[in-house]
Design a protein around this motif. Sequence first.
Motif, PDB file in Angstrom:
ATOM      1  N   ARG A  22     -29.675  14.876 -36.448  1.00  0.00           N
ATOM      2  CA  ARG A  22     -29.833  13.652 -37.682  1.00  0.00           C
ATOM      3  C   ARG A  22     -30.368  12.461 -37.436  1.00  0.00           C
ATOM      4  O   ARG A  22     -30.041  11.851 -36.428  1.00  0.00           O
ATOM      5  CB  ARG A  22     -28.296  13.669 -38.035  1.00  0.00           C
ATOM      6  CG  ARG A  22     -27.533  14.822 -38.603  1.00  0.00           C
ATOM      7  CD  ARG A  22     -26.143  14.529 -38.930  1.00  0.00           C
ATOM      8  NE  ARG A  22     -25.934  13.524 -40.185  1.00  0.00           N
ATOM      9  CZ  ARG A  22     -25.949  14.047 -41.393  1.00  0.00           C
ATOM     10  NH1 ARG A  22     -25.918  15.299 -41.572  1.00  0.00           N
ATOM     11  NH2 ARG A  22     -25.774  13.169 -42.422  1.00  0.00           N
ATOM     12  N   VAL A  23     -31.452  12.143 -37.835  1.00  0.00           N
ATOM     13  CA  VAL A  23     -32.188  10.855 -37.878  1.00  0.00           C
ATOM     14  C   VAL A  23     -31.869  10.074 -39.001  1.00  0.00           C
ATOM     15  O   VAL A  23     -32.308  10.437 -40.042  1.00  0.00           O
ATOM     16  CB  VAL A  23     -33.615  11.255 -37.634  1.00  0.00           C
ATOM     17  CG1 VAL A  23     -34.337   9.878 -37.429  1.00  0.00           C
ATOM     18  CG2 VAL A  23     -33.960  12.022 -36.643  1.00  0.00           C
ATOM     19  N   PRO A  24     -31.276   8.765 -38.989  1.00  0.00           N
ATOM     20  CA  PRO A  24     -30.884   7.952 -40.390  1.00  0.00           C
ATOM     21  C   PRO A  24     -32.715   7.424 -40.618  1.00  0.00           C
ATOM     22  O   PRO A  24     -33.348   7.172 -39.861  1.00  0.00           O
ATOM     23  CB  PRO A  24     -30.314   6.889 -39.437  1.00  0.00           C
ATOM     24  CG  PRO A  24     -29.880   7.255 -38.250  1.00  0.00           C
ATOM     25  CD  PRO A  24     -30.627   8.390 -37.705  1.00  0.00           C
ATOM     26  N   LEU A  25     -32.592   7.440 -42.068  1.00  0.00           N
ATOM     27  CA  LEU A  25     -33.828   6.849 -42.658  1.00  0.00           C
ATOM     28  C   LEU A  25     -33.686   5.693 -43.360  1.00  0.00           C
ATOM     29  O   LEU A  25     -32.566   5.729 -44.106  1.00  0.00           O
ATOM     30  CB  LEU A  25     -34.515   8.033 -43.435  1.00  0.00           C
ATOM     31  CG  LEU A  25     -34.715   9.389 -43.140  1.00  0.00           C
ATOM     32  CD1 LEU A  25     -34.989  10.445 -44.105  1.00  0.00           C
ATOM     33  CD2 LEU A  25     -35.844   9.145 -42.037  1.00  0.00           C
ATOM     34  N   LYS A  26     -34.519   4.853 -43.230  1.00  0.00           N
ATOM     35  CA  LYS A  26     -34.292   3.292 -44.076  1.00  0.00           C
ATOM     36  C   LYS A  26     -35.736   2.820 -43.999  1.00  0.00           C
ATOM     37  O   LYS A  26     -36.759   3.329 -43.509  1.00  0.00           O
ATOM     38  CB  LYS A  26     -33.488   2.498 -43.370  1.00  0.00           C
ATOM     39  CG  LYS A  26     -33.717   1.943 -42.233  1.00  0.00           C
ATOM     40  CD  LYS A  26     -32.860   1.028 -41.451  1.00  0.00           C
ATOM     41  CE  LYS A  26     -33.315   0.294 -40.201  1.00  0.00           C
ATOM     42  NZ  LYS A  26     -32.469  -0.592 -39.566  1.00  0.00           N
ATOM     43  N   ALA A  27     -36.102   1.695 -45.141  1.00  0.00           N
ATOM     44  CA  ALA A  27     -37.229   1.356 -45.148  1.00  0.00           C
ATOM     45  C   ALA A  27     -38.005   0.873 -43.907  1.00  0.00           C
ATOM     46  O   ALA A  27     -37.117   0.363 -43.142  1.00  0.00           O
ATOM     47  CB  ALA A  27     -37.396   0.285 -46.079  1.00  0.00           C
ATOM     48  N   GLY A  28     -39.147   1.336 -43.505  1.00  0.00           N
ATOM     49  CA  GLY A  28     -39.787   0.854 -42.365  1.00  0.00           C
ATOM     50  C   GLY A  28     -39.761   2.161 -41.169  1.00  0.00           C
ATOM     51  O   GLY A  28     -40.326   2.168 -40.105  1.00  0.00           O
ATOM     52  N   THR A  29     -38.702   3.161 -41.242  1.00  0.00           N
ATOM     53  CA  THR A  29     -38.724   4.355 -40.483  1.00  0.00           C
ATOM     54  C   THR A  29     -39.982   5.194 -40.337  1.00  0.00           C
ATOM     55  O   THR A  29     -40.506   5.490 -41.559  1.00  0.00           O
ATOM     56  CB  THR A  29     -37.235   5.249 -40.731  1.00  0.00           C
ATOM     57  OG1 THR A  29     -36.238   4.318 -40.713  1.00  0.00           O
ATOM     58  CG2 THR A  29     -37.459   6.335 -39.704  1.00  0.00           C
TER      59      THR A  29
END
Length: 113
Positions: free
Chosen positions: A63-70
């Motif tokens: 699992r890789v967290p995603l947020k703006a800028g990733t």
Amino acid sequence: MRSKSLRFGEGFRVAFDVRKAQAAEMVLAPGASEGGADNRHRGADQWLYVVSGSGVAIVEGRRVPLKAGTLLVIERRERHEVRNTGRTLLKTLNFYTPPAFDAQGDPVGPGRS
């Protein structure tokens, strides 16, 4: 040279491609996902950049967290899923090398699943 203004409307949309690369926009509504345990691109790497929103990518079970800028690269043959776990649209810009989809979003060529 080519350029295009992106709309980031819901769903998956190929922006355009050139001989060795392709750009596409993907927008997922809250709770929506794309891909899954059997989703992979056999001949194309996918570079995914999060424009806005939040979520998680599951790549080969990790699992890789995603947020703006990733920025995330999903290498060819890696099984993957992208999920919107936030409360707003998850907007991503994706590059495929080589191109993996036709104008309607169906897999083509060496990037075929």
